[in-house]
Design a protein around this motif. Sequence first.
Motif, mmCIF file in Angstrom:
data_model
loop_
_atom_site.group_PDB
_atom_site.id
_atom_site.type_symbol
_atom_site.label_atom_id
_atom_site.label_comp_id
_atom_site.label_asym_id
_atom_site.label_seq_id
_atom_site.Cartn_x
_atom_site.Cartn_y
_atom_site.Cartn_z
ATOM 1 N N ARG A 24 -13.119 25.367 -11.997
ATOM 2 C CA ARG A 24 -12.793 26.796 -11.837
ATOM 3 C C ARG A 24 -11.690 27.221 -12.801
ATOM 4 N NH1 ARG A 24 -13.246 25.605 -6.245
ATOM 5 N NH2 ARG A 24 -10.980 25.646 -6.047
ATOM 6 N N ALA A 25 -10.693 26.364 -12.986
ATOM 7 C CA ALA A 25 -9.594 26.692 -13.901
ATOM 8 C C ALA A 25 -10.090 26.794 -15.338
ATOM 9 C CB ALA A 25 -8.489 25.637 -13.791
ATOM 10 N N ILE A 26 -10.973 25.904 -15.726
ATOM 11 C CA ILE A 26 -11.529 25.949 -17.086
ATOM 12 C C ILE A 26 -12.370 27.204 -17.270
ATOM 13 C CG2 ILE A 26 -13.172 24.830 -18.657
ATOM 14 C CD1 ILE A 26 -12.086 22.131 -17.550
ATOM 15 N N ALA A 27 -13.200 27.541 -16.276
ATOM 16 C CA ALA A 27 -14.027 28.745 -16.364
ATOM 17 C C ALA A 27 -13.157 29.991 -16.460
ATOM 18 C CB ALA A 27 -14.958 28.832 -15.160
ATOM 19 N N LYS A 28 -12.079 30.038 -15.686
ATOM 20 C CA LYS A 28 -11.170 31.191 -15.732
ATOM 21 C C LYS A 28 -10.511 31.316 -17.104
ATOM 22 C CE LYS A 28 -7.023 33.081 -13.586
ATOM 23 N NZ LYS A 28 -5.915 32.838 -12.661
ATOM 24 N N ALA A 29 -10.063 30.197 -17.657
ATOM 25 C CA ALA A 29 -9.416 30.211 -18.970
ATOM 26 C C ALA A 29 -10.391 30.662 -20.054
ATOM 27 C CB ALA A 29 -8.864 28.828 -19.296
ATOM 28 N N ALA A 76 0.846 -1.191 0.000
ATOM 29 C CA ALA A 76 0.000 0.000 0.000
ATOM 30 C C ALA A 76 0.881 1.241 0.000
ATOM 31 C CB ALA A 76 -0.909 -0.003 1.214
ATOM 32 N N GLU A 77 0.495 2.233 -0.749
ATOM 33 C CA GLU A 77 1.247 3.476 -0.804
ATOM 34 C C GLU A 77 0.269 4.634 -0.897
ATOM 35 O OE1 GLU A 77 2.664 4.469 -5.051
ATOM 36 O OE2 GLU A 77 2.955 2.319 -4.806
ATOM 37 N N PRO A 78 0.676 5.797 -0.441
ATOM 38 C CA PRO A 78 -0.224 6.950 -0.514
ATOM 39 C C PRO A 78 -0.440 7.370 -1.970
ATOM 40 C CG PRO A 78 1.937 7.611 0.269
ATOM 41 C CD PRO A 78 1.943 6.115 0.187
ATOM 42 N N ALA A 79 -1.596 7.954 -2.220
ATOM 43 C CA ALA A 79 -1.901 8.416 -3.568
ATOM 44 C C ALA A 79 -0.990 9.584 -3.928
ATOM 45 C CB ALA A 79 -3.358 8.857 -3.650
ATOM 46 N N SER A 80 -0.545 9.602 -5.146
ATOM 47 C CA SER A 80 0.250 10.701 -5.662
ATOM 48 C C SER A 80 -0.664 11.888 -5.931
ATOM 49 C CB SER A 80 0.915 10.262 -6.971
ATOM 50 O OG SER A 80 1.374 11.374 -7.700
ATOM 51 N N ILE A 81 -0.109 13.085 -5.918
ATOM 52 C CA ILE A 81 -0.925 14.258 -6.251
ATOM 53 C C ILE A 81 -1.435 14.170 -7.682
ATOM 54 C CG2 ILE A 81 0.194 15.769 -4.580
ATOM 55 C CD1 ILE A 81 1.745 16.995 -6.969
ATOM 56 N N PHE A 82 -0.783 13.361 -8.512
ATOM 57 C CA PHE A 82 -1.207 13.202 -9.890
ATOM 58 C C PHE A 82 -2.345 12.199 -10.038
ATOM 59 C CE2 PHE A 82 3.263 14.500 -10.020
ATOM 60 C CZ PHE A 82 3.105 15.713 -10.664
ATOM 61 N N ASP A 83 -2.582 11.407 -8.997
ATOM 62 C CA ASP A 83 -3.654 10.419 -9.024
ATOM 63 C C ASP A 83 -4.975 10.979 -8.505
ATOM 64 O OD1 ASP A 83 -1.820 8.579 -9.932
ATOM 65 O OD2 ASP A 83 -1.446 7.729 -7.956
ATOM 66 N N VAL A 84 -4.931 12.137 -7.862
ATOM 67 C CA VAL A 84 -6.118 12.719 -7.242
ATOM 68 C C VAL A 84 -6.656 13.838 -8.130
ATOM 69 C CG1 VAL A 84 -6.999 13.898 -5.198
ATOM 70 C CG2 VAL A 84 -5.222 12.156 -4.964
ATOM 71 N N LEU A 85 -7.943 13.769 -8.440
ATOM 72 C CA LEU A 85 -8.569 14.774 -9.284
ATOM 73 C C LEU A 85 -9.557 15.574 -8.448
ATOM 74 C CD1 LEU A 85 -9.203 16.028 -12.057
ATOM 75 C CD2 LEU A 85 -10.896 14.242 -12.358
ATOM 76 N N ASP A 86 -9.355 16.882 -8.369
ATOM 77 C CA ASP A 86 -10.278 17.764 -7.670
ATOM 78 C C ASP A 86 -11.148 18.432 -8.735
ATOM 79 O OD1 ASP A 86 -11.606 19.824 -6.333
ATOM 80 O OD2 ASP A 86 -9.948 20.105 -4.923
ATOM 81 N N GLU A 87 -12.343 17.927 -8.912
ATOM 82 C CA GLU A 87 -13.218 18.397 -9.987
ATOM 83 C C GLU A 87 -13.590 19.870 -9.827
ATOM 84 O OE1 GLU A 87 -16.459 15.670 -10.353
ATOM 85 O OE2 GLU A 87 -15.135 14.006 -10.817
#
Length: 80
Positions: free
Chosen positions: A42-47, A26-37
């Motif tokens: 917000r980033a898409i709306a800003k762009a 078992a290993e902790p999730a990478s920041i690349f594995d976690v998706l904050d919808e």
Amino acid sequence: MAVKVMTGGALSRRLHRQKHRGGNMAEPASIFDVLDEDVEARAIAKARAEIANGGGVPHEVAREWFKKLAQGEVVSPPCK
């Protein structure tokens, strides 16, 4: 029970790490594995708002810049 489906790069990275760390530990999730919808939305709306307000670089200008980079030229990124 929630099931997380990983595809593409995230799955490849996870399998590579497991292989080189001794299997199925078992290993902790990478920041690349976690998706904050919410953050992504917000980033898409800003762009989109920036583009609508005249921001961004025209496609042809960006295309020419990428072609120069691909040919090995060292050029500054285009500005509007």
